[in-house]
Enzyme design. Structure first.
Site, PDB file in Angstrom:
ATOM      1  N   ASN A   9       3.814   0.428  -1.877  1.00 62.08           N
ATOM      2  CA  ASN A   9       3.224   1.746  -2.105  1.00 62.08           C
ATOM      3  C   ASN A   9       1.704   1.557  -2.169  1.00 62.08           C
ATOM      4  O   ASN A   9       1.190   1.060  -3.158  1.00 62.08           O
ATOM      5  CB  ASN A   9       3.770   2.310  -3.425  1.00 62.08           C
ATOM      6  CG  ASN A   9       3.130   3.639  -3.796  1.00 62.08           C
ATOM      7  OD1 ASN A   9       2.373   4.215  -3.015  1.00 62.08           O
ATOM      8  ND2 ASN A   9       3.431   4.110  -4.997  1.00 62.08           N
ATOM      9  N   LYS A  11      -0.526   3.768  -2.295  1.00 60.27           N
ATOM     10  CA  LYS A  11      -1.179   4.830  -3.076  1.00 60.27           C
ATOM     11  C   LYS A  11      -2.407   5.368  -2.339  1.00 60.27           C
ATOM     12  O   LYS A  11      -2.421   5.417  -1.118  1.00 60.27           O
ATOM     13  CB  LYS A  11      -1.506   4.323  -4.483  1.00 60.27           C
ATOM     14  CG  LYS A  11      -0.266   3.704  -5.166  1.00 60.27           C
ATOM     15  CD  LYS A  11      -0.399   3.483  -6.628  1.00 60.27           C
ATOM     16  CE  LYS A  11       0.897   2.875  -7.145  1.00 60.27           C
ATOM     17  NZ  LYS A  11       0.908   2.708  -8.584  1.00 60.27           N
ATOM     18  N   HIS A  93       7.729   9.862  -7.645  1.00 63.83           N
ATOM     19  CA  HIS A  93       6.913   8.796  -8.234  1.00 63.83           C
ATOM     20  C   HIS A  93       6.257   9.329  -9.511  1.00 63.83           C
ATOM     21  O   HIS A  93       5.840  10.483  -9.574  1.00 63.83           O
ATOM     22  CB  HIS A  93       5.851   8.326  -7.235  1.00 63.83           C
ATOM     23  CG  HIS A  93       5.166   7.078  -7.706  1.00 63.83           C
ATOM     24  ND1 HIS A  93       4.166   7.095  -8.650  1.00 63.83           N
ATOM     25  CD2 HIS A  93       5.377   5.775  -7.384  1.00 63.83           C
ATOM     26  CE1 HIS A  93       3.784   5.850  -8.880  1.00 63.83           C
ATOM     27  NE2 HIS A  93       4.495   5.033  -8.141  1.00 63.83           N
ATOM     28  N   GLU A  95       3.427   9.026 -10.747  1.00 62.18           N
ATOM     29  CA  GLU A  95       2.073   9.580 -10.611  1.00 62.18           C
ATOM     30  C   GLU A  95       2.130  11.007 -10.073  1.00 62.18           C
ATOM     31  O   GLU A  95       1.297  11.840 -10.414  1.00 62.18           O
ATOM     32  CB  GLU A  95       1.216   8.662  -9.714  1.00 62.18           C
ATOM     33  CG  GLU A  95       0.827   7.392 -10.465  1.00 62.18           C
ATOM     34  CD  GLU A  95       0.634   6.165  -9.594  1.00 62.18           C
ATOM     35  OE1 GLU A  95       0.464   6.296  -8.377  1.00 62.18           O
ATOM     36  OE2 GLU A  95       0.673   5.054 -10.156  1.00 62.18           O
ATOM     37  N   GLU A 165      11.286   2.637 -12.089  1.00 65.87           N
ATOM     38  CA  GLU A 165       9.914   2.232 -12.375  1.00 65.87           C
ATOM     39  C   GLU A 165       9.520   2.688 -13.769  1.00 65.87           C
ATOM     40  O   GLU A 165       9.090   3.845 -13.959  1.00 65.87           O
ATOM     41  CB  GLU A 165       8.955   2.862 -11.364  1.00 65.87           C
ATOM     42  CG  GLU A 165       9.222   2.485  -9.929  1.00 65.87           C
ATOM     43  CD  GLU A 165       7.961   2.636  -9.087  1.00 65.87           C
ATOM     44  OE1 GLU A 165       7.502   1.631  -8.546  1.00 65.87           O
ATOM     45  OE2 GLU A 165       7.433   3.752  -9.004  1.00 65.87           O
ATOM     46  N   GLY A 171       1.107  -0.449 -12.819  1.00 66.37           N
ATOM     47  CA  GLY A 171      -0.337  -0.687 -12.769  1.00 66.37           C
ATOM     48  C   GLY A 171      -0.916  -1.259 -14.052  1.00 66.37           C
ATOM     49  O   GLY A 171      -2.126  -1.311 -14.227  1.00 66.37           O
ATOM     50  N   SER A 211       4.345  -3.409 -11.809  1.00 69.32           N
ATOM     51  CA  SER A 211       3.689  -4.721 -11.948  1.00 69.32           C
ATOM     52  C   SER A 211       4.553  -5.873 -11.432  1.00 69.32           C
ATOM     53  O   SER A 211       4.501  -6.989 -11.971  1.00 69.32           O
ATOM     54  CB  SER A 211       3.267  -4.970 -13.400  1.00 69.32           C
ATOM     55  OG  SER A 211       2.326  -3.995 -13.795  1.00 69.32           O
TER      56      SER A 211
END
Ligand code: PGA
Length: 248
Positions: A9, A11, A93, A95, A165, A171, A211
């Site tokens: 990904n 991003k 996702h 985010e 996730e 991150g 991560s």
């Protein structure tokens, strides 16, 4: 059949030349005889350029709008994405949920629209830190799946990929332990078995994300119910990404 998958990904990173270079490097370094499917999710702007390579590293989109066309300024429609020759899309996702207010209802529409246009949704689920601290991650993730994914028929669910996730691991450099990952992955598989049947549960790939990197991938991928990874930061470096893809 569960497939082994490693997905990158990207991003909102990279400029056009950097994206092309990274894709080329991944294609060059990838081993030909591996049974691991590799896919990348670049910013949509770069998708048509990468697809032109016709390489066996799949190119998907990070986002789309679940209508065919219309007055939705700034959005890219599901039909437009499909017409580019894309076969995969991220859905849900954290985010997108966090910064763009995407809720379970919208994500359900996205799952349906993706399947209607023959796109495979990589459906992301996972709990934030405060839920993990209360040890309520099981019911939290279960509800995300119930609300946006488990309305599907078994036939359609089998076309999906799930990515667990944990939000606190994305991150942050703080990965879930392999015990935490396996516990959630096996729960997800058993919920599917209960709601559908064990054949359906056994046919769905469940990826871990958060991560995951070249150092910890081996331990995570060794878990019985972990079928690969959705990789953010470490997918922006071709060597790390390929090392992860070789970590089964
Ligand atoms: P990360 O991101 O690997 O940088 O934690 C994973 C993701 O957001 O999919």
């Amino acid at each position: 059949m569960r497939k082994k998958i490693v997905a990158g990904n990207w991003k909102m990173n990279l400029l056009p030349a950097e994206a092309l270079n990274l894709y080329r490097e991944i294609v060059d370094k990838k081993s030909d005889d591996s049974d691991v499917e590799i896919m990348v999710f670049p910013p949509s702007l770069f998708v048509s350029d990468l697809i032109k390579f016709k390489a066996d590293v799949s190119v998907g989109v990070q986002n789309f709008f679940p209508e065919e066309k219309g007055a939705y300024t700034g959005e890219i429609s599901v039909a437009q994405v499909a017409s580019m020759g894309v076969h995969y899309t991220l859905v849900g996702h954290s985010e997108r949920r966090m910064y763009f207010g995407e809720d379970d209802r919208l994500l359900k529409r996205k799952v349906d629209a993706a399947l209607k246009f023959n796109l495979t949704p990589v459906f992301c689920c996972g709990e934030p830190l405060e839920i993990r601290e209360k040890n309520e991650q099981g019911s939290f993730v279960h509800e995300q799946l119930e609300n946006s994914l488990f309305h599907l028929s078994s036939e359609d669910l089998k076309k999906c990929i799930i990515a667990y996730e944990p939000v606190w691991a994305i991150g942050t450099g703080k990965t879930a332990s392999f015990e935490q990952a396996e516990e959630m992955h096996s729960s997800i598989r058993s919920w599917i078995a209960k709601k559908y049947d064990s054949e359906t549960a056994e046919s769905i790939s469940i990826l871990y994300g958060g991560s995951c990197n070249a150092t910890n991938a081996k331990e995570l991928f060794a878990c019985k119910n972990v079928d690969g990874g959705l990789i953010g930061g470490a997918s922006l470096d071709a060597d790390s990404f390929i090392t992860i893809a070789q970590s089964f």
